[in-house]
Design an enzyme around this catalytic site. Sequence first.
Site, mmCIF file in Angstrom:
data_model
loop_
_atom_site.group_PDB
_atom_site.id
_atom_site.type_symbol
_atom_site.label_atom_id
_atom_site.label_comp_id
_atom_site.label_asym_id
_atom_site.label_seq_id
_atom_site.Cartn_x
_atom_site.Cartn_y
_atom_site.Cartn_z
ATOM 1 N N ARG A 39 0.855 -1.185 0.000
ATOM 2 C CA ARG A 39 0.000 0.000 0.000
ATOM 3 C C ARG A 39 0.890 1.234 0.000
ATOM 4 O O ARG A 39 1.914 1.281 0.718
ATOM 5 C CB ARG A 39 -0.890 0.031 1.252
ATOM 6 C CG ARG A 39 -2.108 -0.886 1.197
ATOM 7 C CD ARG A 39 -3.120 -0.452 0.147
ATOM 8 N NE ARG A 39 -4.293 -1.303 0.072
ATOM 9 C CZ ARG A 39 -4.490 -2.276 -0.833
ATOM 10 N NH1 ARG A 39 -3.567 -2.545 -1.737
ATOM 11 N NH2 ARG A 39 -5.603 -2.973 -0.837
ATOM 12 N N HIS A 81 -0.400 0.068 -9.843
ATOM 13 C CA HIS A 81 -1.162 -0.854 -8.981
ATOM 14 C C HIS A 81 -1.632 -2.090 -9.759
ATOM 15 O O HIS A 81 -2.819 -2.403 -9.799
ATOM 16 C CB HIS A 81 -2.368 -0.125 -8.348
ATOM 17 C CG HIS A 81 -2.886 -0.807 -7.106
ATOM 18 N ND1 HIS A 81 -3.355 -0.134 -6.015
ATOM 19 C CD2 HIS A 81 -3.011 -2.112 -6.777
ATOM 20 C CE1 HIS A 81 -3.746 -0.978 -5.078
ATOM 21 N NE2 HIS A 81 -3.541 -2.203 -5.525
#
Length: 311
Positions: free
Chosen positions: A226, A274
């Site tokens: 993250r 991502h």
Amino acid sequence: MKILYISKYDPTPWQRKIEKILPEADFLLWPDEAPDNLGEIDYVLTWKPEPGVLALFPNLKAIFNMGAGVDALLQDKSLPQNVPIVRLVDPLLTSGMVEYVVHWVLHFHRQFHIYGAMQKKREWKEFPPPFTAKRAIGFLGIGELGYASAQALQNLGFKNIAGWSRNKKQLPGIESFSGLGELETFLNRTEILITLLPLTNETEKIINAKTISLLPTGACIINPGRGGLVNDDDLIAALKGGKIASAALDVFSPEPLDEQSPYWEMENVFVTPHIASLTVAGSAASVTAEMIKKIEAGGEPENTVDLSSGY
Ligand code: GLV
């Protein structure tokens, strides 16, 4: 049984698979196909729902998060406290992460970041070959995805792998460090660091000037976890100053990565949008449908989130 789908992603592959495995289920799309009585909904499948939505269904048996990380879901202050929340644990999600991690570990281990920079300068020079068995790999967070990646590296001959987590873990061939007390020793020994911790109040910005200073000079960082785990200013300074030789970053806070971010242009940074491991709908839907089947047969849901620890 009624299953409600709350996500902006295409529901078609989910619907197809779930109706095949659970022919008795009604697969409904939020908000258009929701029944007048929201108490009829048994299960919700969701990814990043609007805050407040999940509180509308009083009789849920479980909420299925359509990804591995539940940080976005847990930000919802009105999230029901007594409904099991199931994280996605799916073989394809895992193998995607294994590929991403193995790719970058090999890249940094074989010093391709250095050879790449040399190419630009037309420089021809060899370094002694690195010793795979000794290369110190460290997983900051060694759950489902981290451990599978570590096992793949073990199969390639990496023998010096450590994992750091909140609580001690017994994982074959992996040195286990735990708690803040052992973070320093873990970082001191880690040449290639992979950050795969869940994002919680405790782990936010855990990569910062202080923790970076504990890594050996020239260490590399791989972050498929993250963006919020990293203090970007601190990491950028360390990459510019040479403390960190190179970084592969897949996740950012916020996303998409700001157009003005220095990361885009830094020669020792590899940015991806991502994609380290994307949820593969068909496979994830099978896992989810099988879990619903198990719950309907009286079994306990697996891979549930502990709300007090935030993952
Ligand atoms: C993706 O980031 C996930 O949490 O599955």
